[in-house]
Design a protein around this motif. Structure first.
Motif, PDB file in Angstrom:
ATOM      1  N   UNK A  97       0.839  -1.201   0.000  1.00  0.00           N
ATOM      2  CA  UNK A  97       0.000   0.000   0.000  1.00  0.00           C
ATOM      3  C   UNK A  97       0.875   1.253   0.000  1.00  0.00           C
ATOM      4  N   UNK A  98       1.901   1.256   0.862  1.00  0.00           N
ATOM      5  CA  UNK A  98       2.796   2.411   0.926  1.00  0.00           C
ATOM      6  C   UNK A  98       3.557   2.583  -0.383  1.00  0.00           C
ATOM      7  N   UNK A  99       4.008   1.471  -0.968  1.00  0.00           N
ATOM      8  CA  UNK A  99       4.725   1.535  -2.248  1.00  0.00           C
ATOM      9  C   UNK A  99       3.840   2.082  -3.356  1.00  0.00           C
ATOM     10  N   UNK A 100       2.530   1.860  -3.244  1.00  0.00           N
ATOM     11  CA  UNK A 100       1.592   2.350  -4.251  1.00  0.00           C
ATOM     12  C   UNK A 100       1.172   3.798  -4.006  1.00  0.00           C
ATOM     13  N   UNK A 101       1.738   4.418  -2.971  1.00  0.00           N
ATOM     14  CA  UNK A 101       1.504   5.835  -2.751  1.00  0.00           C
ATOM     15  C   UNK A 101       0.458   6.197  -1.723  1.00  0.00           C
ATOM     16  N   UNK A 102      -0.057   5.212  -0.981  1.00  0.00           N
ATOM     17  CA  UNK A 102      -1.040   5.483   0.075  1.00  0.00           C
ATOM     18  C   UNK A 102      -0.324   5.534   1.426  1.00  0.00           C
ATOM     19  N   UNK A 103      -0.841   6.340   2.342  1.00  0.00           N
ATOM     20  CA  UNK A 103      -0.212   6.421   3.663  1.00  0.00           C
ATOM     21  C   UNK A 103      -1.161   6.078   4.812  1.00  0.00           C
ATOM     22  N   UNK A 104      -2.365   5.621   4.462  1.00  0.00           N
ATOM     23  CA  UNK A 104      -3.332   5.223   5.487  1.00  0.00           C
ATOM     24  C   UNK A 104      -4.014   3.946   5.025  1.00  0.00           C
ATOM     25  N   UNK A 105      -4.255   3.044   6.007  1.00  0.00           N
ATOM     26  CA  UNK A 105      -4.851   1.745   5.686  1.00  0.00           C
ATOM     27  C   UNK A 105      -6.028   1.487   6.610  1.00  0.00           C
ATOM     28  N   UNK A 106      -7.217   1.369   6.040  1.00  0.00           N
ATOM     29  CA  UNK A 106      -8.419   1.088   6.821  1.00  0.00           C
ATOM     30  C   UNK A 106      -8.553  -0.413   7.030  1.00  0.00           C
ATOM     31  N   UNK A 107      -8.920  -0.793   8.258  1.00  0.00           N
ATOM     32  CA  UNK A 107      -9.067  -2.197   8.626  1.00  0.00           C
ATOM     33  C   UNK A 107     -10.369  -2.402   9.381  1.00  0.00           C
ATOM     34  N   UNK A 108     -10.856  -3.635   9.357  1.00  0.00           N
ATOM     35  CA  UNK A 108     -12.062  -3.975  10.100  1.00  0.00           C
ATOM     36  C   UNK A 108     -11.773  -4.443  11.511  1.00  0.00           C
ATOM     37  N   UNK A 109     -10.676  -3.990  12.081  1.00  0.00           N
ATOM     38  CA  UNK A 109     -10.265  -4.437  13.409  1.00  0.00           C
ATOM     39  C   UNK A 109     -11.325  -4.138  14.463  1.00  0.00           C
ATOM     40  N   UNK A 110     -11.421  -5.036  15.432  1.00  0.00           N
ATOM     41  CA  UNK A 110     -12.311  -4.844  16.561  1.00  0.00           C
ATOM     42  C   UNK A 110     -13.646  -5.540  16.421  1.00  0.00           C
ATOM     43  N   UNK A 111     -14.059  -5.869  15.190  1.00  0.00           N
ATOM     44  CA  UNK A 111     -15.388  -6.450  15.001  1.00  0.00           C
ATOM     45  C   UNK A 111     -15.527  -7.798  15.690  1.00  0.00           C
ATOM     46  N   UNK A 112     -14.503  -8.642  15.611  1.00  0.00           N
ATOM     47  CA  UNK A 112     -14.603  -9.962  16.245  1.00  0.00           C
ATOM     48  C   UNK A 112     -14.726  -9.842  17.761  1.00  0.00           C
ATOM     49  N   UNK A 113     -13.947  -8.945  18.352  1.00  0.00           N
ATOM     50  CA  UNK A 113     -13.996  -8.780  19.807  1.00  0.00           C
ATOM     51  C   UNK A 113     -15.317  -8.161  20.252  1.00  0.00           C
ATOM     52  N   UNK A 114     -15.771  -7.153  19.536  1.00  0.00           N
ATOM     53  CA  UNK A 114     -16.966  -6.424  19.956  1.00  0.00           C
ATOM     54  C   UNK A 114     -18.256  -7.186  19.694  1.00  0.00           C
ATOM     55  N   UNK A 115     -18.288  -7.977  18.627  1.00  0.00           N
ATOM     56  CA  UNK A 115     -19.567  -8.539  18.193  1.00  0.00           C
ATOM     57  C   UNK A 115     -19.671 -10.061  18.290  1.00  0.00           C
TER      58      UNK A 115
END
Length: 364
Positions: A210-228
Motif C-alpha cells: 500500500x505504501x509503495x503504491x503511494x497510500x499512507x493510510x490503511x483502513x481495517x475492520x479491526x475490533x469487530x470480532x472482539x466487539x460482536x
C-alpha cells in the motif's frame, strides 16, 4: 497528542467518560500522560522512570524503539505528578430493550463511523469477510488482500469484490517476503512470539505494498470480532476453558479487554511498514452499541456476530454479510508457511515453541 482533539480528551478526563465520542487517543495533555480505555494508540514509558513524578518528554514515546527500556503505558490510565492511576473503565450498560432497536443502533453506529472516514491517501485491507466488506461497500478506495496463491483469503477477497462490483489487488506472499518481514516486525513491535508475528505478517506485507503504491493510510475492520462475538471461545462460553466468563456477554467483555495488547502490536507493525491504521469499527459509538448487545445478538447457535451481520445487510449482499472468515494468519497461509520455514531451518515441531525460536534466530 495522537487521536482525538485535546479539548475532547480534557473533557473526558474531567468527567471520567470512557467513550466520549472518539477513535482513541494517547499522549501528553498539559503535562499529563493519557491513553484511552481501549488503547487504540500505543504509548510507552521508560521502565526505570520513578512513578511519583512527572515524566520528561524524553521518558515517554509513541514509538518503543525511541526509548532505552520501554514498557507499555496501560490503557485507560493517566500519569501526572501524583503517579499512574486508572481513570477510565469500560462501561457495563444494560442491554437494549429489543432486537430491532439493537440492530438499528449497531447499523447507525457503524455507518456513521465508516462514512466519516477521510479517504485522502486511504486504502483498505480486504479479506472478503463481513468486517472489511462493510468498509469496502461504503468507502470508494482501492482494496488489498495478502496471501499465498492458494489461500482462502485471496479466493474470498476476489469473490466478495466481484459481488461488490469492484476489484481487489492481491499481495502475493512468498517465503522471501516472510523471511525479510519477520525481523522487521519483531523489531518494530518488540515481540518475537510466534502468534504475534504470524498475525502481524499479512498486515505488514499489505501495508508495505500500500505504501509503495503511494497510500499512507490503511483502513481495517479491526475490533469487530472482539466487539460482536466473532470468536469461538465467546460462542462456546462458559464451556470453553479459554475464557473465565460464564455467559456469552461476559466472554465478549473478556475479549474486548485484550484489544489494547493486540492493537499495540498491529499499529506498530503497520507504522513500521509505512502506513497509519484507520479503524472505524473501533470508534466509541460502535463500542458503546456493541457493549449493549445481549448474548443472543452476539451468538445464536452456529452463527456468530449476529447483530453485526443483520446490520450489514443494509450495505452488503446477503452472501457477503453472512460469510464466515478465517483469522488472517490462517486465511493467508502466513502461519503455515512460517512454520514450514522454521522446520526447513532446523527448528522442528518437537522443539519447545519452535517457530518463536526461528523468529529469534532471524533477529540474530
Amino acid at each position: 497528542m495522537q487521536g482525538a482533539d485535546p479539548s475532547v480528551v480534557a473533557d473526558a478526563l474531567d468527567s471520567g467518560d470512557p467513550l466520549p465520542g472518539t477513535g482513541g487517543f494517547a499522549g501528553d495533555l498539559d503535562g499529563t500522560l493519557v491513553r484511552d480505555v481501549l488503547g487504540r494508540y500505543p504509548l510507552f514509558v521508560e521502565r526505570a522512570a520513578s512513578d511519583d513524578e512527572r515524566l520528561d518528554p524524553e521518558q515517554w514515546s509513541h514509538d518503543p524503539t525511541a526509548l532505552a527500556d520501554p514498557q507499555s503505558f496501560p490503557a485507560g490510565h493517566v500519569r501526572d505528578g501524583d503517579g499512574t492511576r486508572r481513570r477510565w473503565t469500560l462501561p457495563s450498560p444494560d442491554p437494549f430493550g429489543d432486537r430491532e432497536t439493537a440492530i438499528e443502533a449497531v447499523r447507525t453506529a457503524i455507518e456513521d463511523s465508516v462514512d466519516a472516514v477521510d479517504t485522502d491517501g486511504l486504502a483498505i485491507a480486504f479479506s472478503g469477510g463481513v468486517d472489511s466488506a462493510l468498509l469496502a461497500a461504503r468507502i470508494d478506495v482501492p482494496l488489498y488482500v495478502a496471501g499465498f496463491p492458494d489461500s482462502h483469503d485471496v479466493a474470498a477477497a476476489r469473490s466478495a469484490a466481484d459481488l461488490l462490483g469492484t476489484d481487489v489487488r492481491v499481495v502475493e506472499l512468498t517465503h522471501d517476503a516472510i523471511e525479510r518481514a519477520v525481523p522487521e516486525i519483531a523489531r518494530a513491535t518488540g515481540r518475537t512470539n510466534a502468534m504475534d508475528v504470524q498475525i502481524a505478517l499479512p498486515l505488514s506485507l499489505v501495508a508495505e505494498r500500500v505504501a509503495a503504491d503511494g497510500f499512507d493510510r490503511l483502513a481495517l475492520g479491526q475490533g469487530a470480532d472482539e466487539l460482536f462475538g466473532g470468536y469461538a471461545k465467546v460462542a462456546k462460553a462458559p464451556e470453553d476453558p479459554r475464557v473465565e466468563a460464564n455467559t456469552v456477554r461476559g466472554a465478549q467483555r473478556e475479549v474486548v479487554a485484550t484489544l489494547p495488547d493486540q492493537l499495540e502490536r498491529d499499529v506498530l507493525a503497520l507504522r513500521a511498514a509505512g502506513v497509519e491504521p484507520v479503524t472505524p469499527l473501533l470508534h466509541d459509538r460502535v463500542v458503546a452499541a456493541a457493549l449493549r448487545l445481549d448474548g443472543d445478538l452476539l451468538v445464536d447457535g452456529e452463527t456468530r456476530k449476529v447483530a453485526l451481520r443483520a446490520a450489514a445487510r443494509h450495505s452488503l449482499p446477503e452472501a457477503v454479510a453472512t460469510r464466515d472468515k478465517k483469522a488472517a494468519q490462517y486465511g493467508s497461509l502466513a502461519a503455515r508457511e512460517l512454520d514450514r520455514l522454521a522446520r526447513q531451518a532446523g527448528y522442528k515441531r518437537r522443539m519447545d515453541d519452535h517457530v518463536t525460536q526461528y523468529v529469534e534466530s532471524l533477529l540474530d
